[in-house]
Design a protein around this motif. Structure first.
Motif, PDB file in Angstrom:
ATOM      1  N   THR A   1       1.077  -1.249   0.186  1.00  0.00           N
ATOM      2  CA  THR A   1      -0.018  -0.190   0.015  1.00  0.00           C
ATOM      3  C   THR A   1       0.942   1.677  -0.300  1.00  0.00           C
ATOM      4  N   LEU A   2       1.079   2.180  -0.897  1.00  0.00           N
ATOM      5  CA  LEU A   2       1.077   2.902  -1.096  1.00  0.00           C
ATOM      6  C   LEU A   2       1.432   3.865   0.401  1.00  0.00           C
ATOM      7  N   ARG A   3       1.994   4.474   0.355  1.00  0.00           N
ATOM      8  CA  ARG A   3       2.268   5.682   1.868  1.00  0.00           C
ATOM      9  C   ARG A   3       2.202   7.158   1.285  1.00  0.00           C
ATOM     10  N   LYS A   4       1.601   7.930   1.987  1.00  0.00           N
ATOM     11  CA  LYS A   4       0.944   8.935   1.511  1.00  0.00           C
ATOM     12  C   LYS A   4       2.066  10.264   1.546  1.00  0.00           C
ATOM     13  N   GLU A   5       3.223   9.527   2.732  1.00  0.00           N
ATOM     14  CA  GLU A   5       4.712  10.963   1.658  1.00  0.00           C
ATOM     15  C   GLU A   5       5.147   9.669   0.071  1.00  0.00           C
ATOM     16  N   SER A   6       4.727   9.407  -0.908  1.00  0.00           N
ATOM     17  CA  SER A   6       4.874   8.328  -2.330  1.00  0.00           C
ATOM     18  C   SER A   6       4.222  10.402  -3.047  1.00  0.00           C
ATOM     19  N   THR A   7       2.983  11.237  -2.325  1.00  0.00           N
ATOM     20  CA  THR A   7       2.349  11.726  -3.724  1.00  0.00           C
ATOM     21  C   THR A   7       3.327  12.347  -4.255  1.00  0.00           C
ATOM     22  N   ALA A   8       4.160  13.279  -3.332  1.00  0.00           N
ATOM     23  CA  ALA A   8       5.245  14.228  -4.996  1.00  0.00           C
ATOM     24  C   ALA A   8       6.139  13.637  -5.627  1.00  0.00           C
ATOM     25  N   GLU A   9       6.168  12.386  -5.345  1.00  0.00           N
ATOM     26  CA  GLU A   9       7.095  12.119  -6.443  1.00  0.00           C
ATOM     27  C   GLU A   9       5.830  10.764  -7.625  1.00  0.00           C
ATOM     28  N   LEU A  10       4.484  10.421  -6.742  1.00  0.00           N
ATOM     29  CA  LEU A  10       4.249  10.017  -7.851  1.00  0.00           C
ATOM     30  C   LEU A  10       3.530  10.988  -9.077  1.00  0.00           C
ATOM     31  N   GLU A  11       3.575  11.838  -8.350  1.00  0.00           N
ATOM     32  CA  GLU A  11       2.525  13.033  -8.420  1.00  0.00           C
ATOM     33  C   GLU A  11       4.039  14.110 -10.232  1.00  0.00           C
ATOM     34  N   ASN A  12       5.042  13.969  -9.745  1.00  0.00           N
ATOM     35  CA  ASN A  12       6.373  13.995 -10.792  1.00  0.00           C
ATOM     36  C   ASN A  12       5.831  13.118 -11.715  1.00  0.00           C
ATOM     37  N   LEU A  13       5.828  11.698 -11.486  1.00  0.00           N
ATOM     38  CA  LEU A  13       6.000  10.282 -12.996  1.00  0.00           C
ATOM     39  C   LEU A  13       4.346  11.074 -13.601  1.00  0.00           C
ATOM     40  N   LEU A  14       2.802  11.266 -13.070  1.00  0.00           N
ATOM     41  CA  LEU A  14       2.034  11.430 -13.459  1.00  0.00           C
ATOM     42  C   LEU A  14       2.144  12.476 -14.118  1.00  0.00           C
TER      43      LEU A  14
END
Length: 664
Positions: free
Chosen positions: A567-580
């Protein structure tokens, strides 16, 4: 006898002419003196005293002139001579003598003069409070000089200092950028200032490379034909704060344009900071969210007080809050400097237990919002003269300020202070002790070096280095972005300079997503998890950006999962947004997200877990509208290590999520 008479006659004529010449000089000097143009008067008095050294009024006025200059200690011999020749020349001669002895650090003798003057006064004389304050300073001076601070003070050198006044130094946290104010020849103002017949103040900048300062450059793009003075520099050296004589005195800021190597047009800090009163100095925390500044606006403790203001969500500075009686006194407090650790405030005060004039103090900000009792930095950092505009490097090793000292290059010079150690804090000297959740995939891509252990009490981390093309090794102008992973809030964004260089400051107590981005390239990210009270750290990085081509891949260092979960932790949000963002900007791009583990556990377990984690990232992108056919997930478990699994560091490198381009 005729020859003797002739000689006496010639001598008399010479002495008469000399006396007339001295009288003329003294008369001209007195005109300047009455107009309070002390530097011009002083030059004439000194010339006249060479011809008539026993003139009591000229000696007295020369002493008073020196008391109005940067060289106050030079007043002593002239005032002593005045006392010997004509002790009743002025009712406050004893006060001036006391001040002269005090500026020469002869505190015991100064106390005698002050006490002698007090003995002649009426008890209700208003001057008595001033004399009592001066005696308090002298007693402090005796105490501080008995137990001096273990600090050494050296002139920064003639590359920076000129024969004119050089002062108000401000530095970046890593000491690679120095901005200062100077009244040297070549200022932007074409004429001399009518106030004192000197060149106008201009700001200059210098850079340190290989331990040496470059020749200062006049900041002509922001200097005007009037006085321009720098008062603060942001930790990364990218934002400069300026004092201008507007509606009393206001504070402005200018941002550095790294591409064009110029500073932007200065902008006001806004109405919550600037008023119709004087706002003279400022300092900003390393995260850019809080400023400390001095103002003499109504409602304070008296004179100049130090205030603070927080940045609002709209990016403006909020209501100014007085720091209160723990810091401010009925006298002046000025020149606040908030250290890179975000909690230690340095400032100058005329009202605390000083040696005379402004002394420099230090206070710590407590968790409950209060401040510790200010601590005098002691002698020789503080003196009986004005000690103000002090700044300190992030590692607590070097302080900078300006002073008029005997043997200097010019009237007032910039000095560097090797600071005494405060508290020993263990600082990591090897990579294995750094709390970085994911390190570099190869030593070639990112090189990290730690400073040797030092005696400090600084909770601060500096990340600096260079961005280059992974293939050509040429420097790149790229965006450096810093995000708080816990709140997914962007804290900072700036461009590298034309050489690809960058410097980023990270206060302790946060988990950071540090990324470098450039159009046409895959982004590069690092994770820095910096606990409170970690101590000073410096990371030197060489970031190699890879062009967006089939086969290019990067490690997603800010993708986090709980132990044994997918399960992705909330701390991953910024990195996921860069990928998106990459997937949205390049609609034909096809990618593989892969999961990897270390060699602990069974091969089947590791492959299953890594596959689930890779799929979690793909599912996130699908939920944001990215078509599933553009992506695939794969779990490789422990099959593709990038480091040996026999150390904690190696295993940490192998536990990763990767992003690879498989079509475009």
């Amino acid at each position: 006898m005729k020859k003797i008479a002739f000689f006496c006659w010639v001598l008399l004529i010479a002495l008469t002419a000399q006396a007339q010449s001295a009288k003329k000089l003294f008369k001209e000097a007195e005109g300047y003196f009455e107009e309070k143009m002390y530097s011009q008067a002083l030059e004439l008095y000194l010339a006249g005293l060479k011809l008539d050294p026993e003139n009591p009024k000229a000696n007295f006025n020369t002493g008073l002139c020196y008391l109005e200059t940067a060289y106050k200690e030079k007043s002593l011999p002239y005032l002593k001579k005045t006392q010997q020749i004509k002790p009743d020349i002025h009712k406050q001669l004893l006060v001036f003598l006391g001040e002269a002895y005090q500026y020469n650090h002869q505190f015991s003798e100064a106390l005698k003069q002050y006490q002698a003057f007090l003995n002649t006064m009426e008890k209700d004389d208003p001057v008595a409070s001033y004399i009592n304050r001066k005696m308090f300073e002298c007693n402090n001076g005796i105490r501080y000089m008995k137990d001096p601070a273990k600090a050494t003070i050296n002139n920064i050198g003639s590359v920076i200092n000129s024969k004119y006044a050089d002062f108000a130094p401000v530095i970046s946290a890593d000491e690679t950028v120095l901005v200062f104010t100077s009244r040297r020849e070549g200022s932007t103002g074409e004429e001399l200032s009518p106030e004192d017949n000197q060149f106008y103040e201009d700001m200059y900048i210098s850079y340190k490379a290989n331990g040496k300062w470059s020749t200062p450059r006049n900041l002509k793009e922001i200097n005007t034909d009037q006085h321009d003075a720098c008062v603060a520099l942001s930790s990364d050296g990218k934002q400069l704060f300026i004092y201008k004589d507007k509606q009393g005195g206001d504070l402005y800021y200018s941002d550095f344009d790294a591409i064009n190597n110029i500073w932007s047009k200065p902008q006001s800090l806004g109405d919550n900071v600037n008023t119709k009163y004087y706002e003279t100095s400022i300092s900003m925390t390393s995260d850019g969210q809080t400023i400390y500044f001095s103002s003499n606006r109504p409602g304070g403790s008296g004179g100049l007080d130090i205030y603070m203001s927080h940045k609002t969500p709209e990016g403006k500075w909020g209501e100014a809050v007085n720091l209160g009686p723990s810091i401010n006194t009925p006298y002046d407090e000025d020149a606040p400097f908030i250290h890179a650790d975000g909690t230690t405030l340095y400032f100058s005060s005329r009202g605390l237990a000083g040696m005379g004039g402004y002394d420099i103090y230090r206070s710590e900000h407590n968790e409950d919002g209060t401040w510790t009792a200010p601590e005098n930095l002691g002698y020789p950092i503080n003196t009986a003269n004005e000690d103000i505009y002090f700044v300190l490097s992030a590692d607590n090793k070097h302080g900078y300020y300006a002073s008029a000292k005997e043997g200097g290059v010019g009237e007032k010079d910039i000095y560097i202070i090797s600071m005494p150690p405060r508290k020993t804090v263990e600082v990591a000297s090897q990579i294995k002790t750094i709390q970085v959740k994911a390190a570099a995939p190869t030593v070639k891509t990112v090189e990290m070096k730690m400073q040797e252990p030092i005696e400090i009490n600084s909770n601060a981390t500096i990340v600096k280095g260079k961005v280059i093309d992974a293939e050509t090794k040429e420097p790149l102008i790229a965006d450096v972005v810093l995000v708080d992973n816990i709140t997914a809030t962007q804290l900072e964004e700036h461009k590298t300079d034309t050489e690809g260089a960058f410097s980023t400051f990270m206060p302790s107590g946060k988990n950071y997503n540090f990324s470098v981005q450039k159009e046409g390239y895959l982004f590069h990210s690092e994770n820095f998890d910096i606990p409170e009270a970690k101590g000073f750290q410096q990371f030197d990085l060489v970031v190699e950006l890879k062009k967006i081509n089939v086969g290019s891949k990067i490690v997603l260092r800010n993708i986090f999962f709980d132990f044994d979960k997918a399960t992705l932790r909330k701390e991953s949000t910024a990195e996921l947004e860069n990928l998106l963002e990459i997937m949205q900007e390049m609609p034909k791009l096809k990618i593989e997200i892969s999961g990897h583990t270390d060699n602990k556990g069974s091969a089947e377990y590791n492959k299953t877990l890594s596959g689930k984690r890779a799929k979690a990232v793909v599912d996130y992108l699908i939920s944001k509208g990215i078509p599933a056919e553009r992506m695939r997930s794969a779990g490789y478990g422990k099959e593709r290590p990038i480091a040996a699994n026999d150390t904690d560091e190696g295993r940490q490198l192998n536990r990763r999520t990767e992003f690879e381009i498989i079509g475009k």
